[in-house]
Scaffold this motif. Structure first.
Motif, short mmCIF file in Angstrom:
data_model
loop_
_atom_site.label_atom_id
_atom_site.label_comp_id
_atom_site.label_asym_id
_atom_site.label_seq_id
_atom_site.Cartn_x
_atom_site.Cartn_y
_atom_site.Cartn_z
N TYR A 157 5.34 4.03 -10.08
CA TYR A 157 5.64 2.68 -9.61
C TYR A 157 4.68 1.69 -10.27
O TYR A 157 3.50 2.01 -10.47
N GLU A 168 0.82 -1.21 0.00
CA GLU A 168 0.00 0.00 0.00
C GLU A 168 0.86 1.27 0.00
O GLU A 168 0.45 2.30 -0.55
N THR A 169 2.05 1.20 0.58
CA THR A 169 2.95 2.36 0.58
C THR A 169 3.51 2.59 -0.82
O THR A 169 3.53 3.72 -1.33
N LYS A 170 3.95 1.52 -1.46
CA LYS A 170 4.51 1.65 -2.81
C LYS A 170 3.45 2.06 -3.82
O LYS A 170 3.72 2.85 -4.74
N GLU A 171 2.25 1.55 -3.65
CA GLU A 171 1.19 1.81 -4.63
C GLU A 171 0.67 3.24 -4.59
O GLU A 171 -0.10 3.63 -5.47
N GLU A 172 1.09 4.02 -3.62
CA GLU A 172 0.79 5.45 -3.63
C GLU A 172 1.35 6.12 -4.87
O GLU A 172 0.89 7.18 -5.29
N TYR A 173 2.38 5.49 -5.47
CA TYR A 173 3.04 6.06 -6.64
C TYR A 173 2.60 5.38 -7.94
O TYR A 173 3.15 5.66 -9.00
N SER A 174 1.60 4.52 -7.86
CA SER A 174 1.10 3.85 -9.06
C SER A 174 0.31 4.82 -9.92
O SER A 174 -0.46 5.64 -9.41
N SER A 175 0.49 4.72 -11.23
CA SER A 175 -0.26 5.59 -12.16
C SER A 175 -0.16 5.03 -13.56
O SER A 175 0.87 4.45 -13.95
N PRO A 208 9.94 9.27 -3.19
CA PRO A 208 9.43 8.66 -1.94
C PRO A 208 10.15 9.18 -0.70
O PRO A 208 11.37 9.36 -0.71
#
Length: 325
Positions: free
Chosen positions: A99, A83-90, A129
């Motif tokens: 990410y 969930e932390t990494k997926e904050e940068y998903s786009s 990040p």
């Protein structure tokens, strides 16, 4: 935001070369010595660029500590909760930080990646990040150092092409730097798994730092895959699409891929260098004449992103081929 301009169907590519030629290893520290020594190094780089499109560099001036900390920062990021990494998903390729773990770019087969701009660092680091806490500092220090190496290499390559080493100096100094930070899982023994499909990179140069073996390049002379060896404190350099354009075809981009390592998970940090977002790259006029007419149309990084966006469903999104005249 992607740095890969083209994919190549696997069935069209050869198998592993069982007797590969030694890869050129160039001592960059010799560029700062006397003019005769510098000239010899420039000739080495020029030959590697023309014959192969790739080489390795040592004595590049980046400390092992800075390189190790960048890899540690990358590894620590990918260990964060999903969930932390997926904050940068786009899905927006123009995001300053992106990410993903999927195959949306048509070449990611088994990797997670974090891509972000890095120059000018003061403009972009605010988007990077904040976790892990070491990421911005460690990756930022490496980004600045590897960009210095890229500018040294660009000067030498331009000299090797017969251009002044200060050719387009301001555009290179103000140009784009994109970091593609990649995490590849360990693969079981006996399995052959591709983490990143065959492709070439956008930009002039890519400088790659890896934690272990896994990178392969397509050797043009033998028409076979060549494993890039892990030399102590070495960086791998390969030519990108826009260098082929600038050189009017004298230097060719290199096709490469990443294999999964059976011994350990693999981290890589690719630093990709080009002109600013909207700055057009065209064939150097000094390299165009009646015998060597212009072979490529001009284009920018923005044009490249538009091309990828318009061809999202096309697995053969070959940007360089779209530029050929």
């Amino acid at each position: 935001m992607s740095a890969s301009s083209r994919t190549v169907p696997q069935e069209q590519l050869p198998s592993e070369d069982l007797h590969p030629r030694p890869m050129p290893v160039i001592n960059l520290g010799h560029l700062s010595l006397d003019s005769r020594t510098r000239s010899g190094v420039v000739n080495e780089i020029a030959k590697a660029c023309r014959d192969l499109g790739y080489f390795q560099v040592i004595n590049h001036g980046i400390s092992q500590a800075i390189m190790d900390r960048a890899v540690e920062a990358a590894s620590s990021f990918f260990k964060l909760p999903s969930e932390t990494k997926e904050e940068y998903s786009s899905d927006d390729l123009r995001q300053p930080v992106r990410y993903d773990t999927s195959s949306k770019d048509s070449i990611s087969m088994s990797r997670a990646f974090l891509k972000h701009y890095a120059h000018p660092l003061s403009d972009w680091i605010q988007y990077w990040p904040q976790k892990p806490p070491i990421y911005r500092d460690c990756m930022g220090r490496y980004a600045v150092e590897v960009r210095r190496v890229a500018l040294l290499l660009m000067e030498a390559i331009l000299e090797g092409l017969g251009l002044d080493k200060g050719y387009l100096k301001e555009k290179f100094q103000e140009g784009l730097q994109l970091l593609s930070v990649n995490s590849y899982p360990k693969v079981s023994h006996g399995a052959t798994a591709i983490g990143l499909a065959p492709h070439s990179d956008y930009g002039f140069l890519t400088i790659l730092l890896t934690s272990c073996q896994g990178l392969e390049v397509l050797d043009r002379s033998s028409k076979s895959w060549k494993t890039v060896q892990q030399l102590p404190h070495a960086l791998h350099v390969h030519i990108g699409d826009h260098m082929e354009v600038l050189s009017n075809g004298q230097i060719k981009t290199v096709i490469h891929r990443a294999l999964l390592n059976p011994e350990e998970a693999r981290m890589s940090i690719a630093s990709i260098h080009g002109f600013a977002l909207h700055e057009k790259v065209t064939c150097a006029t000094e390299l165009v004449d009646e015998e060597n007419p212009q072979k490529y149309k001009e284009s920018s990084f923005s044009d490249f992103l538009d091309h990828l966006t318009a061809n999202m469903d096309n697995k053969q999104r070959n940007f360089l081929e779209s530029l050929r005249m």
